[in-house]
Design a protein around this motif. Structure first.
Motif, mmCIF file in Angstrom:
data_model
loop_
_atom_site.group_PDB
_atom_site.id
_atom_site.type_symbol
_atom_site.label_atom_id
_atom_site.label_comp_id
_atom_site.label_asym_id
_atom_site.label_seq_id
_atom_site.Cartn_x
_atom_site.Cartn_y
_atom_site.Cartn_z
ATOM 1 N N CYS A 109 0.857 -1.179 0.000
ATOM 2 C CA CYS A 109 0.000 0.000 0.000
ATOM 3 C C CYS A 109 0.895 1.232 0.000
ATOM 4 O O CYS A 109 2.103 1.132 0.216
ATOM 5 C CB CYS A 109 -0.944 0.004 1.203
ATOM 6 N N LEU A 110 0.306 2.392 -0.229
ATOM 7 C CA LEU A 110 1.086 3.629 -0.285
ATOM 8 C C LEU A 110 1.652 3.972 1.090
ATOM 9 O O LEU A 110 0.979 3.828 2.106
ATOM 10 C CB LEU A 110 0.214 4.775 -0.786
ATOM 11 N N GLN A 111 2.881 4.458 1.088
ATOM 12 C CA GLN A 111 3.503 4.844 2.357
ATOM 13 C C GLN A 111 2.900 6.142 2.881
ATOM 14 O O GLN A 111 2.706 6.300 4.090
ATOM 15 C CB GLN A 111 5.015 5.008 2.151
ATOM 16 N N THR A 112 2.595 7.072 1.996
ATOM 17 C CA THR A 112 1.954 8.338 2.377
ATOM 18 C C THR A 112 0.671 8.494 1.554
ATOM 19 O O THR A 112 0.643 9.246 0.571
ATOM 20 C CB THR A 112 2.897 9.529 2.131
ATOM 21 N N PHE A 125 6.280 8.084 -5.592
ATOM 22 C CA PHE A 125 5.622 7.499 -4.422
ATOM 23 C C PHE A 125 6.414 6.290 -3.959
ATOM 24 O O PHE A 125 7.176 5.691 -4.710
ATOM 25 C CB PHE A 125 4.185 7.092 -4.765
ATOM 26 N N GLU A 126 6.209 5.952 -2.698
ATOM 27 C CA GLU A 126 6.809 4.761 -2.111
ATOM 28 C C GLU A 126 5.697 3.897 -1.534
ATOM 29 O O GLU A 126 4.625 4.394 -1.168
ATOM 30 C CB GLU A 126 7.808 5.130 -1.010
ATOM 31 N N VAL A 127 5.955 2.609 -1.464
ATOM 32 C CA VAL A 127 4.968 1.685 -0.916
ATOM 33 C C VAL A 127 5.563 0.921 0.254
ATOM 34 O O VAL A 127 6.787 0.828 0.398
ATOM 35 C CB VAL A 127 4.475 0.682 -1.993
ATOM 36 N N ILE A 128 4.686 0.431 1.101
ATOM 37 C CA ILE A 128 5.091 -0.405 2.221
ATOM 38 C C ILE A 128 4.266 -1.680 2.180
ATOM 39 O O ILE A 128 3.203 -1.726 1.555
ATOM 40 C CB ILE A 128 4.887 0.309 3.579
ATOM 41 N N GLU A 129 4.742 -2.690 2.840
ATOM 42 C CA GLU A 129 4.035 -3.968 2.856
ATOM 43 C C GLU A 129 2.772 -3.845 3.697
ATOM 44 O O GLU A 129 2.780 -3.266 4.785
ATOM 45 C CB GLU A 129 4.947 -5.051 3.414
#
Length: 274
Positions: A56-59, A115-119
């Motif tokens: 999912c999106l980090q921010t 954008f960055e994503v996280i698990e």
């Protein structure tokens, strides 16, 4: 090991490895879990492989706002084209349905949206068992983007950024993507094909003064643009818009935006005429 063997090994799911199966807790819980979830579709079960790991999106607030701005500009671009407005309404909707995702991705490129994503958090097996009865009474779980899908999208963005397109190149390329005569069901497919050729011709002509030394740039741009359709619209929707619109149909949302922009323009025109 050959490259093909490495690819096959990479694709293989390791979630049910022998190491996990030998765990006592896993064995005890999985028996109960398989019994309770036996009627579920296997594709709905979580997989922890690198290839299929959900993210999912980090921010989300910042990124979803930027994505929404890009979507508004994408719809506005279509409505600002007189040739698009002259098309039958049904053809407009078909082109919108077919082309919104590639145009949106190109908008991300042009607006330099990163954008960055996280698990995504993975519920433990025990928690899934305990909450299984409750989950049956709730709405179905939304499909989450996979890490592999997001990496593919980011690779596509990076490839376009390496082209360093000019504003005119962006505009004519968007036209070439929008006016796709191969969309099934079009009434004015021949006219749309002529619009696509016109956009491609304008793109080629604008490259002459800008990149006269790069003879292969036109073909390279079209080749890279063809990869935009390899990004599933569902990935775009789930990553950028599900946090905003929930379970609403994104096509219906975009269509409402298209209608709203059209209505506002007609209202302004009538006021000006009076």
């Amino acid at each position: 090991m050959t490259t093909s063997n490495m690819d096959l090994d990479y694709e293989r799911c390791r979630c049910r490895s022998e190491e996990n199966r030998n765990a006592i807790l896993y064995t005890l819980l999985s028996q109960n879990l398989n019994h309770n979830w036996g009627s579920h579709n296997p594709s709905q079960q979580r997989c922890l492989c690198q290839k299929r790991r959900t993210v999912c999106l980090q921010t989300p607030q910042v990124t979803c706002q930027a994505a929404s701005d890009v979507l508004v500009k994408t719809v506005s671009f279509m409505k600002n084209l007189p040739s698009f407005q002259l098309l039958p309404w049904g053809d407009q909707l078909l082109l919108l349905d077919s082309c919104w995702a590639p145009l949106f991705i190109l908008g991300l490129v042009q607006e330099m949206v990163t954008f960055e994503v996280i698990e995504t958090p993975v519920p433990s097996m025990l928690k899934r068992i305990l909450l299984d009865g409750q989950s049956k009474r709730q709405e179905p779980e939304r499909t989450q983007p996979t890490l592999a899908g997001v990496q593919r999208l980011q690779c596509c963005l990076n490839t376009f950024w390496s082209l360093d397109l000019s504003p005119k190149e962006y505009a004519y390329l968007k036209g070439a993507i929008l006016f796709n005569p191969d969309v099934p069901g079009l009434r004015a497919s021949l006219y749309i094909e002529s619009l696509q050729r016109e956009a491609q011709r304008a793109l080629r002509e604008v490259l002459v003064p800008l990149h006269s030394e790069d003879k292969g740039r036109f073909a390279r741009i079209l080749l890279i643009a063809s990869t935009l359709r390899s990004i599933p619209p569902a990935l775009i929707t789930n990553l950028f818009f599900r946090p905003i619109i929930g379970n609403a149909d994104v096509i219906e949302v975009i269509t409402e935006m298209l209608y709203e922009i059209t209505s506002r323009r007609l209202t302004l025109s009538s006021h000006t005429a009076s």
